[in-house]
Write an enzyme that holds these catalytic residues in place. Structure first.
Site, PDB file in Angstrom:
ATOM      1  N   LYS A  71       0.812  -1.224   0.000  1.00  0.00           N
ATOM      2  CA  LYS A  71       0.000   0.000   0.000  1.00  0.00           C
ATOM      3  C   LYS A  71       0.847   1.277   0.000  1.00  0.00           C
ATOM      4  O   LYS A  71       0.452   2.275  -0.583  1.00  0.00           O
ATOM      5  CB  LYS A  71      -0.971  -0.010   1.182  1.00  0.00           C
ATOM      6  CG  LYS A  71      -2.024  -1.124   1.063  1.00  0.00           C
ATOM      7  CD  LYS A  71      -3.037  -1.090   2.181  1.00  0.00           C
ATOM      8  CE  LYS A  71      -3.958  -2.308   2.095  1.00  0.00           C
ATOM      9  NZ  LYS A  71      -5.013  -2.280   3.103  1.00  0.00           N
ATOM     10  N   ASP A 103      -9.998   2.286   2.390  1.00  0.00           N
ATOM     11  CA  ASP A 103     -10.119   1.425   3.582  1.00  0.00           C
ATOM     12  C   ASP A 103     -10.781   2.171   4.745  1.00  0.00           C
ATOM     13  O   ASP A 103     -11.713   1.657   5.371  1.00  0.00           O
ATOM     14  CB  ASP A 103      -8.742   0.932   4.039  1.00  0.00           C
ATOM     15  CG  ASP A 103      -8.172  -0.157   3.151  1.00  0.00           C
ATOM     16  OD1 ASP A 103      -8.957  -0.910   2.551  1.00  0.00           O
ATOM     17  OD2 ASP A 103      -6.933  -0.265   3.070  1.00  0.00           O
TER      18      ASP A 103
END
Ligand code: ATR
Length: 273
Positions: A71, A103
């Site tokens: 990420k 997220d």
């Protein structure tokens, strides 16, 4: 499904990706909307993941979902990003890459679905764990809570997570009982309770009757923690909520369409059964 040279390619990258539910979820939404696109899972193990991501850009991928451990590399590989930790990439018309993080917002969407009045109820948050998921959730909740306590087996990691938030605090693992008794919202982010992982005897008996209990584990979907919380009639949120809502936001970023959350939940629940 008919795949042609015009079919848009989307992919999940991460290591591992073999057990991901995202291909099932995203391809079903693609079919729901009759889109000419396909979503695949690509394991990426590389010393230079940002270079691998830029190579995917050269191949003309329309979009990416990114999971652990790439990420940060995704945010670095993009031409622009809204976050230093990104789980979505979108190819723009000029060929450049934009990175996003769905997220945190996805977690808040899921919480609003499970407990629509959570904002009025939640002042004290307890996050069990201090890994990437815990930090992302802490960041998303921080503006809406008085305090965010991290309880982590390895105390130093909990301190790092807490220091990143203006209202971050730490709780000793030995003090979990006190934390469970004080929190309005408890989020379990560790691997405890996951299939083939150790169980833990969570002190659910001490929870306030108004507490909301969330677990990000979804194998099994009903963890011991959630079963105990439901046994006490507490509001609960299972691990599919965040997965589905972050994916729905990614789908919207790629296609400009908000997909059906309830259908995804039915499909993923069936796949996990
Ligand atoms: P992610 O980034 O996906 O959240 P992670 O960084 O591997 O995953 O974090 C896993 C979390 O589970 C950590 O908080 C870890 O605690 P440590 O920092 O002490 O390792 C926690 N965890 C894993 N196994 C555990 C166990 N048996 N008891 C308590 N916590 C555990």
């Amino acid at each position: 499904m008919i795949i042609t040279p015009a079919t848009k390619l989307l992919a999940l990258i991460g290591d591992p990706v073999g057990h991901s539910l995202s291909p099932l979820m995203q391809n079903a939404w693609i079919a729901d909307h009759g889109l000419d696109a396909v979503y695949v899972a690509l394991p990426l193990r590389s010393a230079d993941p940002a270079a691998a991501i830029r190579a995917l850009k050269d191949f003309g991928l329309a979009g990416l979902n990114v999971t652990v451990p790439h990420k940060e590399a995704t945010a670095l590989a993009a031409d622009r990003t809204e976050s230093a930790v990104a789980n979505v990439l979108r190819r723009e018309e000029d060929g450049s890459l934009s990175a996003f993080n769905t997220d945190g917002p996805g977690f808040l969407d899921a919480l609003s679905e499970a407990a629509p009045d959570w904002r009025a109820r939640v002042k004290r948050v307890l996050i069990v764990g201090a890994g990437g998921a815990a930090q992302g959730i802490g960041q998303a909740l921080s503006p809406f809570a008085d305090t965010i306590h991290f309880a982590n087996r390895t105390a130093e990691r909990g301190e790092v997570a807490a220091a990143a938030l203006p209202n971050g605090r730490t709780l000793r693992w030995d003090d979990l009982e006190r934390g469970f008794g004080a929190a309005d919202l408890i989020i379990q982010t560790t691997t405890l309770g996951m299939k083939d992982q150790p169980l833990y005897d969570w002190p659910v008996a001490l929870c306030r009757p108004t507490a909301i209990v969330a677990d990000i584990v979804y194998r099994p979907l009903e963890t011991d923690l959630l079963r105990a919380a439901r046994g006490r009639a507490l509001t609960t949120m299972d691990g599919l909520g965040m997965l589905i809502h972050q994916g729905a936001r990614a789908f919207d970023l790629w296609f400009g369409i908000r997909p059906d959350i309830a259908k995804a939940r039915e499909r993923l629940t069936a796949a996990l059964a």
